[in-house]
Write a protein that holds these residues in place. Sequence first.
Motif, mmCIF file in Angstrom:
data_model
loop_
_atom_site.group_PDB
_atom_site.id
_atom_site.type_symbol
_atom_site.label_atom_id
_atom_site.label_comp_id
_atom_site.label_asym_id
_atom_site.label_seq_id
_atom_site.Cartn_x
_atom_site.Cartn_y
_atom_site.Cartn_z
ATOM 1 N N ASP A 184 0.872 -1.180 0.000
ATOM 2 C CA ASP A 184 0.000 0.000 0.000
ATOM 3 C C ASP A 184 0.906 1.227 0.000
ATOM 4 O O ASP A 184 1.540 1.532 1.009
ATOM 5 N N ASN A 185 0.983 1.882 -1.144
ATOM 6 C CA ASN A 185 1.958 2.947 -1.340
ATOM 7 C C ASN A 185 1.540 4.223 -0.605
ATOM 8 O O ASN A 185 0.572 4.883 -0.971
ATOM 9 N N ALA A 186 2.283 4.557 0.451
ATOM 10 C CA ALA A 186 1.957 5.741 1.253
ATOM 11 C C ALA A 186 2.123 7.032 0.470
ATOM 12 O O ALA A 186 1.385 8.008 0.696
ATOM 13 N N LEU A 187 3.082 7.078 -0.452
ATOM 14 C CA LEU A 187 3.276 8.286 -1.256
ATOM 15 C C LEU A 187 2.076 8.551 -2.159
ATOM 16 O O LEU A 187 1.662 9.692 -2.353
ATOM 17 N N VAL A 188 1.513 7.478 -2.719
ATOM 18 C CA VAL A 188 0.329 7.641 -3.568
ATOM 19 C C VAL A 188 -0.851 8.131 -2.733
ATOM 20 O O VAL A 188 -1.597 9.027 -3.148
ATOM 21 N N THR A 189 -1.000 7.558 -1.535
ATOM 22 C CA THR A 189 -2.070 8.013 -0.643
ATOM 23 C C THR A 189 -1.896 9.480 -0.290
ATOM 24 O O THR A 189 -2.854 10.266 -0.299
ATOM 25 N N LEU A 190 -0.655 9.862 0.003
ATOM 26 C CA LEU A 190 -0.380 11.250 0.376
ATOM 27 C C LEU A 190 -0.639 12.193 -0.787
ATOM 28 O O LEU A 190 -1.182 13.295 -0.600
#
Length: 369
Positions: A184-190
């Motif tokens: 689960d890519n945190a950068l994409v979520t951010l």
Amino acid sequence: MDLLAKAAELIAVPSTADRPEQLARALDLVLEFVGPGFTVERFASRGKPSALVRTPGPRPVFRILLNAHLDVVPAGVYEARRDGDRLYGRGAQDMKVAALVMADVFRELAETLPYPLGLQLVTDEEVGGYDGTAHQLAAGVSADFVVIGEQSGLRVVTESKGLCQVRLHATGVSAHAAYPWLGDNALVTLAGAVQALLRRYPVPAAEKWATTVNVARIETANTAYNQVPADATAWLDIRFPPEDTDFNGRTPHEIVAYLRSVTGVAAEVDSLGPPHHADPDGADVARLREAARCAGFTGELLRKHGAADARFYYARGVDTVIFGPGGDGQHGPDEYADLTTVEPYRKALASFLTAVAAGPAVRRASGAG
């Protein structure tokens, strides 16, 4: 010329927040410029020095207090360069030239005025002002009316935006980059969270009195190409007018809850300052506007998008204005002070201080510029 020579010397001092010895050096240069015969109270908080200059005797409630900051944001080069009527260099416009003009007017008039005049010199405005102006106020410094010498082109700033600096935090699940569906890519979520906030507060196409959001930094602990980031943080600088009640009057806890509702990620408030407002029809504002007109300028009122130390006085019920010389390019490589405004600025400050001494009779200002 003495002032301009001192300005070049002061601009050459790299007085940034990470250089405490240079902050002290800049402060000492201005105190030396003021000269002897005055009482200098020195303050220090978390490595940030400041000073309060006044005539001898017990510290009064100042009728007028002149406030100037001597710190600057980082630059590649710290040197002054004159080109015609422009003096270039980091801090030329924001606000080392204005600080010296204030110091010059103070040393000329402080002993002759029938009321207490103070000169407040701080070295942390660019990083929040909590260890300079706010620290001195907590130590009991007080005034009836404050003039901050930030650049304004001899216009009188009676309103400025509030400041909220926050960090958004997103978390995810690390995985091999070849198998992103396992993580689960945190950068994409951010990135999605930041875009949601920018949709709520889009960057204006031109100057607008509205809330703005600047994305200052995005970071992650991840250092590998072939790994899905499990964490990400964004630094945001939010400027808001008094009308935005989602920020104005809210506690850090309330703002955190609001930002989570908009972005869907965790938030952390690092700094929060209210908008600033001074009575545009107040007698001292009218005197200052008249002084600017007598110096050849319009004396119009102005609202500023940037926050300043005025907010600390506003929180204590003290009318404070921003009033400074002209220039352009602050915080950029081509920052300059407009030298054609320096002498009019000096004359306007001196005329204003003299008018205050004359008493309440003053023509009221009308209308905002």
